[in-house]
Scaffold this active site. Structure first.
Site, PDB file in Angstrom:
ATOM      1  CG  HIS A 175      52.376  71.298  65.886  1.00 54.59           C
ATOM      2  ND1 HIS A 175      53.482  70.615  66.343  1.00 54.59           N
ATOM      3  CD2 HIS A 175      51.300  70.633  66.399  1.00 54.59           C
ATOM      4  CE1 HIS A 175      53.088  69.587  67.081  1.00 54.59           C
ATOM      5  NE2 HIS A 175      51.771  69.587  67.139  1.00 54.59           N
TER       6      HIS A 175
ATOM      7  CG  HIS B 115      48.234  70.334  68.314  1.00 54.35           C
ATOM      8  ND1 HIS B 115      48.428  69.178  67.586  1.00 54.35           N
ATOM      9  CD2 HIS B 115      47.138  70.937  67.768  1.00 54.35           C
ATOM     10  CE1 HIS B 115      47.503  69.096  66.640  1.00 54.35           C
ATOM     11  NE2 HIS B 115      46.705  70.145  66.733  1.00 54.35           N
TER      12      HIS B 115
ATOM     13  CG  ASP C 153      50.713  68.035  72.846  1.00 54.81           C
ATOM     14  OD1 ASP C 153      50.262  68.815  71.978  1.00 54.81           O
ATOM     15  OD2 ASP C 153      51.085  66.874  72.574  1.00 54.81           O
ATOM     16  CG  HIS C 154      53.895  70.058  70.410  1.00 55.75           C
ATOM     17  ND1 HIS C 154      54.969  69.415  69.864  1.00 55.75           N
ATOM     18  CD2 HIS C 154      52.906  69.123  70.492  1.00 55.75           C
ATOM     19  CE1 HIS C 154      54.654  68.152  69.613  1.00 55.75           C
ATOM     20  NE2 HIS C 154      53.402  67.962  69.988  1.00 55.75           N
TER      21      HIS C 154
ATOM     22  CG  HIS D  62      49.991  66.601  63.473  1.00 51.82           C
ATOM     23  ND1 HIS D  62      49.242  65.552  63.946  1.00 51.82           N
ATOM     24  CD2 HIS D  62      50.224  67.406  64.542  1.00 51.82           C
ATOM     25  CE1 HIS D  62      49.021  65.709  65.240  1.00 51.82           C
ATOM     26  NE2 HIS D  62      49.606  66.843  65.628  1.00 51.82           N
TER      27      HIS D  62
ATOM     28  CG  ASP E 125      52.859  65.814  67.495  1.00 49.56           C
ATOM     29  OD1 ASP E 125      53.892  65.439  68.088  1.00 49.56           O
ATOM     30  OD2 ASP E 125      51.843  66.204  68.081  1.00 49.56           O
TER      31      ASP E 125
ATOM     32  CG  HIS F  11      53.746  62.546  71.280  1.00 50.16           C
ATOM     33  ND1 HIS F  11      53.019  62.809  72.417  1.00 50.16           N
ATOM     34  CD2 HIS F  11      53.511  63.575  70.424  1.00 50.16           C
ATOM     35  CE1 HIS F  11      52.360  63.958  72.255  1.00 50.16           C
ATOM     36  NE2 HIS F  11      52.650  64.442  71.063  1.00 50.16           N
TER      37      HIS F  11
END
Length: 255
Positions: free
Chosen positions: A53, A55, A57-58, A111, A128, A166
């Protein structure tokens, strides 16, 4: 296959998987530097990037990795993901030549609206959507969508390794025990995670069978969760309403 959860940012894991020859793919590289360090340490060669996805942080490390390694980047159709070479969607198969591996693409909204997961070779790279003893927040999706996504995961082989993104397990367990305190599988998982974290080791991956037995978000049909929802004042809740009640409670849980 050889696999390692590469710690990144504050609590992310970037999944790196390689064959005996050192050909490796990476899933959701939120940073490039930890991936480069892990590759160099093991003398592995990056051959592909899989994204779940949008985001940051990915995907934050994708540009630097592609610039150095010139590899294919598999990703969902989402304009917020700028660096991708192969767009994949529900039902597609991602076939890698080195390492030789094949993954089914699953659309798992909840999400985010365009979230996907990759299942195959004994792994579930779920981003996530699913965490150990938890699930992702509903930023763009609905409870109905997230529950349907989790139901799809629950139908995978029980020995599947759940490779989430995570290190949330200990906090998730504290919430889970507040709603399902008599669950022996959950208590055993709690003891295991406490030991792993005390040793400085990741709490993941877990087995899907463990998650189905101890993760409240995969147990909305259980009597224990139904009783907890009743105690919150919902006497005749549907399974979607039970899931939504759990997610709302987790969003504000502070213990």
């Amino acid at each position: 296959m050889h696999w390692v959860p590469v710690a990144a940012l504050s609590d992310n894991y970037i999944w790196l998987v390689a064959d005996d020859a050192g050909n490796a793919f990476v899933v959701d590289p939120g940073e490039a530097a930890p991936v480069e360090a892990a590759l160099a340490e093991r003398h592995w060669r990056l051959t592909a990037i899989l994204l779940t996805h949008h985001h940051n942080d990915h995907i934050g490390g994708v540009f630097d990795l592609v610039r150095k390694h010139d590899v294919e980047v598999y990703a969902p159709l989402d304009t917020r993901i700028h660096y991708k070479t192969q767009i994949v969607e529900d039902g597609d198969t991602v076939t890698l030549d080195a390492p030789k591996a094949s993954f089914k693409v699953m659309a798992v909204p909840g999400h985010t609206a365009t979230h996907i997961a990759y299942a195959g070779e004994g792994f579930l790279f779920c981003g996530d959507t699913l965490f150990s003893i938890g699930c992702g927040r509903l930023f763009e999706g609905t409870p109905e969508q997230m529950l349907a996504s989790l139901d799809r995961f629950a139908g995978l082989p029980p020995e599947t390794l759940v490779c989430c993104a995570h290190e949330y397990t200990a906090a998730n367990i504290r919430f889970a025990l507040s709603v399902d305190p008599d669950n022996g599988d959950l208590r055993r998982r709690s003891d295991e995670v406490a030991r792993l974290r005390a040793e400085g080791r990741p709490s993941v991956p877990s087995r899907l069978a463990e998650e189905c037995a101890s993760n409240p978000f995969l147990r909305v049909d259980s009597e224990a969760i139904a009783r907890w929802v009743q105690a919150q004042g919902q006497d005749h809740a549907t399974r979607t309403e039970r899931f939504a009640a759990l997610r709302r409670a987790k969003d504000t849980f502070t213990a």
